[in-house]
Design a protein around this motif. Structure first.
Motif, short mmCIF file in Angstrom:
data_model
loop_
_atom_site.label_atom_id
_atom_site.label_comp_id
_atom_site.label_asym_id
_atom_site.label_seq_id
_atom_site.Cartn_x
_atom_site.Cartn_y
_atom_site.Cartn_z
N THR A 38 41.70 31.92 48.32
CA THR A 38 41.43 30.51 48.07
C THR A 38 40.84 30.27 46.69
OG1 THR A 38 39.18 30.60 48.96
CG2 THR A 38 40.96 30.16 50.52
N THR A 39 40.52 31.35 45.95
CA THR A 39 39.87 31.21 44.66
C THR A 39 40.89 31.28 43.53
OG1 THR A 39 37.86 32.25 45.50
CG2 THR A 39 38.12 32.18 43.11
N ALA A 40 40.84 30.33 42.63
CA ALA A 40 41.73 30.31 41.47
C ALA A 40 41.00 30.87 40.26
CB ALA A 40 42.20 28.88 41.18
N ALA A 41 41.50 31.93 39.70
CA ALA A 41 40.90 32.52 38.51
C ALA A 41 41.44 31.82 37.27
CB ALA A 41 41.20 34.02 38.44
N THR A 42 40.55 31.36 36.40
CA THR A 42 40.97 30.61 35.22
C THR A 42 40.77 31.37 33.93
OG1 THR A 42 38.79 29.56 35.10
CG2 THR A 42 40.52 28.41 36.33
N PHE A 43 39.97 32.45 33.98
CA PHE A 43 39.76 33.26 32.79
C PHE A 43 39.19 34.61 33.21
CE2 PHE A 43 35.75 31.27 33.65
CZ PHE A 43 34.80 32.25 33.38
N CYS A 44 39.30 35.57 32.31
CA CYS A 44 38.73 36.89 32.56
C CYS A 44 37.27 36.87 32.13
CB CYS A 44 39.50 37.95 31.79
SG CYS A 44 38.73 39.60 31.83
N LEU A 82 29.95 31.17 33.22
CA LEU A 82 29.08 31.99 34.04
C LEU A 82 29.79 32.29 35.37
CD1 LEU A 82 26.14 33.18 34.13
CD2 LEU A 82 25.51 31.10 35.37
N SER A 83 29.94 33.54 35.70
CA SER A 83 30.74 33.93 36.87
C SER A 83 29.92 34.75 37.86
CB SER A 83 31.96 34.76 36.43
OG SER A 83 32.75 34.05 35.50
N GLY A 84 30.04 34.40 39.12
CA GLY A 84 29.43 35.18 40.18
C GLY A 84 30.38 36.29 40.60
N ILE A 85 29.96 37.54 40.44
CA ILE A 85 30.84 38.68 40.66
C ILE A 85 30.19 39.69 41.59
CG2 ILE A 85 32.10 40.58 39.54
CD1 ILE A 85 31.77 38.86 36.92
N PHE A 111 34.06 36.06 42.53
CA PHE A 111 34.95 37.15 42.21
C PHE A 111 34.37 38.43 42.81
CE2 PHE A 111 35.55 34.36 38.45
CZ PHE A 111 36.90 34.11 38.60
N ALA A 112 35.21 39.46 42.87
CA ALA A 112 34.72 40.78 43.24
C ALA A 112 35.56 41.80 42.49
CB ALA A 112 34.81 41.01 44.74
N GLU A 113 34.92 42.71 41.81
CA GLU A 113 35.70 43.69 41.04
C GLU A 113 36.12 44.85 41.93
OE1 GLU A 113 35.75 46.02 36.79
OE2 GLU A 113 34.00 44.86 37.39
N LEU A 137 27.66 44.57 45.29
CA LEU A 137 26.36 44.01 44.95
C LEU A 137 26.54 42.80 44.04
CD1 LEU A 137 24.32 47.29 44.30
CD2 LEU A 137 24.65 46.05 46.44
N PRO A 138 25.72 41.75 44.23
CA PRO A 138 25.94 40.48 43.51
C PRO A 138 25.39 40.49 42.08
CG PRO A 138 24.05 40.28 44.97
CD PRO A 138 24.60 41.66 45.19
N VAL A 139 26.21 40.03 41.15
CA VAL A 139 25.81 39.93 39.74
C VAL A 139 26.38 38.64 39.16
CG1 VAL A 139 26.00 40.94 37.44
CG2 VAL A 139 25.77 42.43 39.43
#
Length: 359
Positions: free
Chosen positions: A89-95, A154-157, A244-246, A300-302
């Motif tokens: 459901t998440t749209a990625a708009t940039f790296c 700012l991205s939650g990863i 996001f999640a790497e 883990l959240p960053v």
């Protein structure tokens, strides 16, 4: 397949995990659910399908893997090669590494499904506030570093980590010296006695972290520690909603060397720390053995913020659980010149008033 965890119980819309309330909310019908609400709903829906047998656990595990395979979407940046994971459901708009907008979706394999996760405790608004506050004490930053357009990046990863448990045993051997100085008559003497020292012991280490991403700065991730692992909870795709999640690109064997060195060093330090009462100690030999090593894959959240300035990318990171901040920040030459000019002028004024200024 069972009910997808991150779908709204009332309307079926996507749920987003909120760090501030630790609940899930639906932007379509404005419903809000606790973790218990979601789990109870899932349990009720599956009650008619699941048999109370030894095969049930295996069947449930297969369902979770199937859910992860079908709902976890991978993105590969065509510019820097970063690979991240999020829900469908998440749209990625940039790296978040290089700001490149070209991102290619593809499906993932079940081996990348984490065992545990620490949910975000700090929401986006709070993260922005902490970041701006942190930057206020740094006058040499570029003027637009904390502008609204930049803060949007700012991205939650969720960063992939391996947590290691290990039993360690070892021995350290060395030489200790005890120095005594005394005076007899007009002569001053120094007496040095040498001792052979040895310490042997055991220690258990739990949840020693190592990030599983080649692109993540290991030193930066280390600075963000520690995390409170009491908050670890079973992984669910619902926690990825809105984040996001790497995907890890270093497995537990790849990072084991880093962990092994760390544990050996720590046990050696602990054993050496038990040697007291000497003027100096030199350790000549350290022998540490690891056994019962186990690793589990967690997220883990960053909060991450990348900034491109004069052809270089700078990375800022915040622990999404504790708010601890670390980063490599750019310096504006113009603001630096102005700032140092102000300092020089102040020094000039002080020297002049004090009568120390010389032509």
């Amino acid at each position: 397949m069972g009910v997808v965890v991150y779908k709204c119980i009332n309307c079926g819309g996507p749920l987003a995990f909120k760090a501030d309330t630790q609940n899930w909310t639906c932007d379509y019908c404005l419903s809000e659910f606790t973790e218990e609400d979601v789990k109870n709903f899932i349990d009720n829906e599956k009650a008619d399908e699941e048999a109370e047998s030894s095969e049930d656990a295996l069947h449930q595990a297969k369902e979770l893997d199937q859910e992860f395979n079908e709902k976890a979407t991978g993105y590969t940046c065509s510019s820097c090669g970063a690979e991240i994971v999020t829900d469908d459901t998440t749209a990625a708009t940039f790296c978040y590494y290089c700001h490149n907008p070209t991102i290619i979706p593809r499906q993932l394999e079940g081996e990348f499904r984490p065992e545990k996760v620490i949910p975000f405790k700090i929401d986006r608004k709070k993260a922005e506030e902490l970041f701006v506050k942190w930057c206020k004490g740094k006058p040499l930053l570029p003027k637009f570093f904390t502008s609204n357009s930049q803060l949007e990046k700012l991205s939650g990863i969720y960063v992939p980590f391996w947590l290691f448990d290990s039993n360690t045993s070892g021995k350290v051997e060395g030489e200790a010296r005890r120095v005594r100085t005394y005076t007899r008559g007009d002569t001053r003497y120094t007496e040095t006695k040498y001792y052979k020292v040895m310490r042997e012991g055991k220690a258990k280490f739990h949840d020693v972290p190592a990030d599983g991403s080649k692109k993540m700065d290991d030193e930066l991730m280390t600075i963000l520690e520690p995390y409170d692992y009491n908050d670890l909870t079973d992984f669910s795709m619902s926690y990825l909603s809105g984040f996001f999640a790497e995907k890890y690109d270093m497995n537990q064997n790849d990072v084991y060397g880093r962990i092994s060195s760390l544990l050996r060093e720590n046990l050696g330090t602990l054993l050496q720390g038990t040697i007291h009462g000497y003027s100096s100690v030199s350790i000549h030999n350290t022998n540490v053995r690891l056994s019962g090593v186990k690793a589990r894959y967690v997220l883990l959240p960053v909060w991450m913020f990348t900034y491109q300035f004069k052809g270089k990318t700078y990375v800022f990171a915040m622990n999404g659980q504790t708010g601890k901040i670390a980063g490599n920040l750019p310096i504006s030459i113009g603001r630096a010149s102005k700032w140092f000019g102000m300092i020089s002028a102040s020094v000039f004024a002080v020297l002049s008033v004090g009568g120390l200024f010389l032509w």
